[in-house]
Design a protein around this motif. Structure first.
Motif, mmCIF file in Angstrom:
data_model
loop_
_atom_site.group_PDB
_atom_site.id
_atom_site.type_symbol
_atom_site.label_atom_id
_atom_site.label_comp_id
_atom_site.label_asym_id
_atom_site.label_seq_id
_atom_site.Cartn_x
_atom_site.Cartn_y
_atom_site.Cartn_z
ATOM 1 N N TRP B 92 12.346 -11.525 -1.627
ATOM 2 C CA TRP B 92 13.591 -12.210 -1.268
ATOM 3 C C TRP B 92 13.698 -12.366 0.244
ATOM 4 O O TRP B 92 14.038 -13.430 0.754
ATOM 5 N N LEU B 95 11.750 -15.288 1.608
ATOM 6 C CA LEU B 95 11.882 -16.586 0.949
ATOM 7 C C LEU B 95 12.013 -17.698 1.991
ATOM 8 O O LEU B 95 12.842 -17.610 2.887
ATOM 9 N N PRO B 96 11.208 -18.751 1.873
ATOM 10 C CA PRO B 96 11.286 -19.812 2.892
ATOM 11 C C PRO B 96 12.551 -20.659 2.725
ATOM 12 O O PRO B 96 13.133 -20.719 1.653
ATOM 13 N N ALA B 97 12.949 -21.300 3.821
ATOM 14 C CA ALA B 97 14.071 -22.227 3.765
ATOM 15 C C ALA B 97 13.618 -23.527 3.122
ATOM 16 O O ALA B 97 12.416 -23.810 3.054
ATOM 17 N N ARG B 98 14.562 -24.316 2.627
ATOM 18 C CA ARG B 98 14.192 -25.625 2.077
ATOM 19 C C ARG B 98 13.448 -26.423 3.138
ATOM 20 O O ARG B 98 13.813 -26.408 4.306
ATOM 21 N N ARG B 135 12.656 -14.841 -15.839
ATOM 22 C CA ARG B 135 14.073 -15.086 -15.547
ATOM 23 C C ARG B 135 14.271 -15.231 -14.033
ATOM 24 O O ARG B 135 15.053 -16.065 -13.578
ATOM 25 N N GLU B 138 12.898 -18.635 -13.055
ATOM 26 C CA GLU B 138 13.768 -19.702 -13.543
ATOM 27 C C GLU B 138 14.970 -19.849 -12.614
ATOM 28 O O GLU B 138 15.397 -20.959 -12.295
ATOM 29 N N MET B 139 15.488 -18.720 -12.179
ATOM 30 C CA MET B 139 16.624 -18.755 -11.280
ATOM 31 C C MET B 139 16.238 -19.418 -9.960
ATOM 32 O O MET B 139 16.941 -20.290 -9.464
ATOM 33 N N ASN B 142 15.997 -23.092 -10.423
ATOM 34 C CA ASN B 142 17.321 -23.699 -10.481
ATOM 35 C C ASN B 142 17.967 -23.803 -9.110
ATOM 36 O O ASN B 142 18.908 -24.558 -8.909
ATOM 37 N N GLU B 143 17.468 -23.010 -8.184
ATOM 38 C CA GLU B 143 18.015 -22.998 -6.822
ATOM 39 C C GLU B 143 17.077 -23.739 -5.867
ATOM 40 O O GLU B 143 16.956 -23.360 -4.698
ATOM 41 N N VAL B 145 13.714 -24.084 -5.631
ATOM 42 C CA VAL B 145 12.450 -23.531 -5.170
ATOM 43 C C VAL B 145 11.355 -24.044 -6.115
ATOM 44 O O VAL B 145 11.465 -23.892 -7.330
ATOM 45 N N LYS B 201 5.298 -22.127 -17.143
ATOM 46 C CA LYS B 201 6.473 -22.855 -17.570
ATOM 47 C C LYS B 201 6.582 -24.148 -16.790
ATOM 48 O O LYS B 201 6.033 -24.242 -15.684
#
Lengths: 488, 488
Positions: B92, B95-98, B135, B138-139, B142-143, B145, B201
């Motif tokens: 976490w 985690l890279p920025a968009r 899970r 998937e989260m 959805n955000e 990534v 997936k």
């Protein structure tokens, strides 16, 4: 988790009579286009406590919908053909065609639930079974099957009365009073909580149906079915949550509506208790075992409920080197560029430390839900995501305490005004506060749903009346000491 | 499952040189709009066998992409800060920025893989851990990534050579030859198969990267990254599968390309062996333990490969009351109205019985894929769904045998013509057959992917040369006998 479903949700017969034509209209309005255009088939899974009146509720649904396209499939122990084939076979065999709706009694959750209730499987096997069920449901959903899952709940006392009633009235029918069910009331309720927390997905949501009052129960079922079918027709997604907040003008009672706000504590008692618990907390935080755990504390509540004041009383006895307080407001640019939980993960304390969150990740399902900053699906999936996040913490040995500080609408008004009148408090009251106040009911429903969906065994919510701030502060201190004592 | 990835995929240096500018263009063409508009961040998970050259491949990627927006995060044993917090914390934190892309060495799969390889966790705990990882992914998906997961594979021999090379050349560098890795070659490969089968997936696909040839490896990685980023830009979904079928004109070798078609069997030998195995099969089918299992047999293969003839030789010795043969063609109206697996579930035999499928659920990833009857995402998710379906059967104690009957393009032509010339065989050749023949290469890639993705320990594929029908029939009989003997 069933906090609000177990509250006495009531609908008087007159309201119900008036509502009935509207419910029929809504149900048929959703069902007829599905029959005609066959965009999907529908499975209504009917599960929950024995004696909740699942059969009665479905019977009423039959009267309201087009029964030619409703099939009722009830499964008990597998017989003949089914016993010779894999367990899912009979559910596959009976899958309805697109356009049709099947009501499923004794769904694929049945055997895993029973195994769990009777301790025949361990935690890992239970989770694995649920994961496989989810993959099955996901596949059906991808293949145009709308899956709606209903969990009927009942308080213990009501269940007992219902079973007695069934025994006297229906002895000749297939509904037999299952007294064994009563013995398992607690375990079955707990199993239901687990199911719903772990298997409620956008593509196959669970609805909790409060079943003590038959009229409320049946209206809630109908409203949920019609609503979900309609949304699925509109944009392909059922997207929905528990019982609707308002049915036919009857507002659903939530966990926050029933907090007893009358509790008070006098100044002397307060000082005494505060000293006692602060001393205790200080001692606990000095224990060697504290280096093995971390403590994450969440403070949410109505505006002006006194979150900051409560936090101050908790940190007073702590060594400043072992805690941090995080007031949460709008996310920074860096935070906005990442998944919403990032800004909380980065603040997760190391072992041996406390982190206080004055507002938290729960804003996702409170202000972001009510103000529309997060889309319906986004805040809906957040319940699961938050439960997972907290589980990561508690699995690592951390303690997660969550407080909802509640005050009345009237008391809030008094405090807002007092803030405006006191120069050094003026910065604490903003236009936003007044705006939020206008949405009191919406925030109450959001808070109730939040407590229902995220009060887990590993990270329970503690609702606290803060109408009297002294009372609230002592409750908070006492709860934290108890949780630490239990763990250390 | 790595059948084709372990084949000697080669790309000569000249082809690679010519391809290089195109790969760069494709990578930058996908990366620049992501940097500029920041629709998502990207995680490239780099996992797989030690010595496969993961570092080299990533180094090349660095040279091709805009390195200012690439971050490389390598995780070993957690240190300091990370050890004091839940395991996911460090992922976490980084985690890279968009807009940015992070390359992750030693991802969240690392610890569960290690636990599984060294038998520290059981099957249930392994599945539970994978479900939780999914899970989490998937989260993130959805955000916003984009998660792309690469599994680098290498045959055992090549791994050994690579480790030797590392030892001589790079002793001073951080890449150390890990000889222990070689000992675990089998277990690590098997673990990789499980990972890929269970955690690939649509929102977080795995790509298998054949790594024996460095040029092919790096081209495959670049092609996959560029392709997935581009598709995500276009419609929000990465949607992709293994290595692309063709890279820079080099066709990927698949499991069906390497079936040895030269095997032959003379008539006398054939008759003798046929009698032997038919007798054996008959005896096996009479065993009492047969009532505890069911047998599901799948026959797929090139058109005119002789599926029907092979099936006939298997049923000859069986009591007609205990088997059924299902020729699968277009679905009926009733079948079309339901999920595609419904028509196979309804044909699942009871215990004690055999079901022969002449074509099967695999048409989903063969004809439906090639002809576009199923959308890209639909056939892509079918691999997992089919594996789950077969697992339901084998978990219940059933035997699942799957045969791919292969013939050469030339032999197919000969048989097609012979069918046209023989009056009682004319019904067996249609315009469709001639049309499919024109897409020989596409069908070969689809068949190869199918075998890669659905050859599971519980339900393996048996590729059989049917260039000589006698050989094929004996292979089929022999395999069925062996599988039954093992089980009964």
């Amino acid at each position: 988790m069933f906090e609000s479903a177990l509250l006495p949700q009531k609908m008087d017969k007159k309201t119900f009579k008036e509502l009935e034509p509207k419910l029929r209209e809504a149900l048929l309005g959703a069902q007829l286009p599905v029959i005609e255009n066959q965009p999907f088939s529908t499975l209504l899974l009917v599960d929950g406590l024995d004696g909740a009146g699942k059969g009665e509720a479905v019977a009423r649904l039959y009267g309201w919908m087009d029964a030619r396209h409703l099939i009722c499939n009830a499964y008990g122990e597998p017989m003949d053909e089914a016993r010779l084939r894999p367990p899912l076979w009979r559910y596959w065999r009976d899958l309805p065609a697109r356009g049709d709706t099947a009501i499923v009694f004794g769904s694929w959750y049945q055997s895993v639930l029973r195994d769990w209730i009777f301790d025949r499987i361990d935690e890992d096997a239970f989770e694995k079974a649920l994961a496989r069920i989810l993959r099955f449901e996901e596949m059906l959903a991808n293949e145009d099957v709308l899956i709606l899952k209903f969990w009927f709940v009942l308080p213990r006392q009501a269940q007992e009365e219902r079973l007695k009633e069934i025994e006297t009235k229906n002895a000749a029918r297939h509904v037999l009073a299952d007294w064994a069910a009563l013995k398992n009331h607690e375990k079955a309720s707990e199993a239901g909580e687990r199911l719903i927390q772990e298997t409620s997905k956008g593509y196959a949501p669970w609805f909790v149906i409060p079943s003590e009052d038959p009229e409320y129960r049946d209206a809630a079922l109908a409203e949920a079915v019609a609503g979900a079918m309609k949304r699925k027709l509109e944009d392909g997604k059922p997207r929905t949550l528990a019982a609707p907040p308002v049915i036919g003008g009857v507002k659903r009672q939530t966990a926050v509506d029933t907090i007893d706000l009358s509790a008070r504590l006098e100044k002397n008692d307060y000082e005494e208790l505060k000293d006692k618990y602060q001393k205790k907390l200080s001692d606990l935080s000095d224990l060697k075992s504290m280096s093995k755990t971390g403590v994450v504390l969440v403070f949410q509540g109505n505006d002006a409920a006194g979150k900051g004041g409560a936090i101050r009383r908790v940190i007073q006895p702590l060594d400043p080197r072992i805690y941090k307080v995080y007031p949460i407001s709008a996310p920074s640019d860096e935070e906005k560029a990442r998944p919403y939980l990032w800004r909380f993960w980065r603040r997760v304390p190391p072992r041996g430390h406390f982190a206080f969150f004055d507002r938290s990740w729960y804003e996702r399902v409170l202000v972001e839900r009510v103000e529309g900053f997060a889309g319906h699906e986004d805040w809906l999936r957040a319940y699961n995501e938050i439960n997972e996040f907290e589980q990561e913490l508690t699995d690592f040995g951390f303690i997660v305490c969550k407080f909802w500080l509640a005050i009345s609408e009237k008391e809030q008004l008094r405090r807002f005004k007092a803030r405006e009148d006191t120069s050094y408090k003026q910065h604490k009251i903003t236009d936003d506060d007044w705006r939020n106040r206008l949405k009191w009911d919406q925030y109450a429903v959001a808070a109730g749903d939040m407590i229902d969906r995220t009060s887990t065994p590993h990270a329970p919510w503690t609702p606290v009346s803060s109408e009297n701030k002294r009372h609230a502060r002592i409750e908070v201190l006492k709860t934290i000491c108890a949780r630490l004592e239990e763990k250390l």
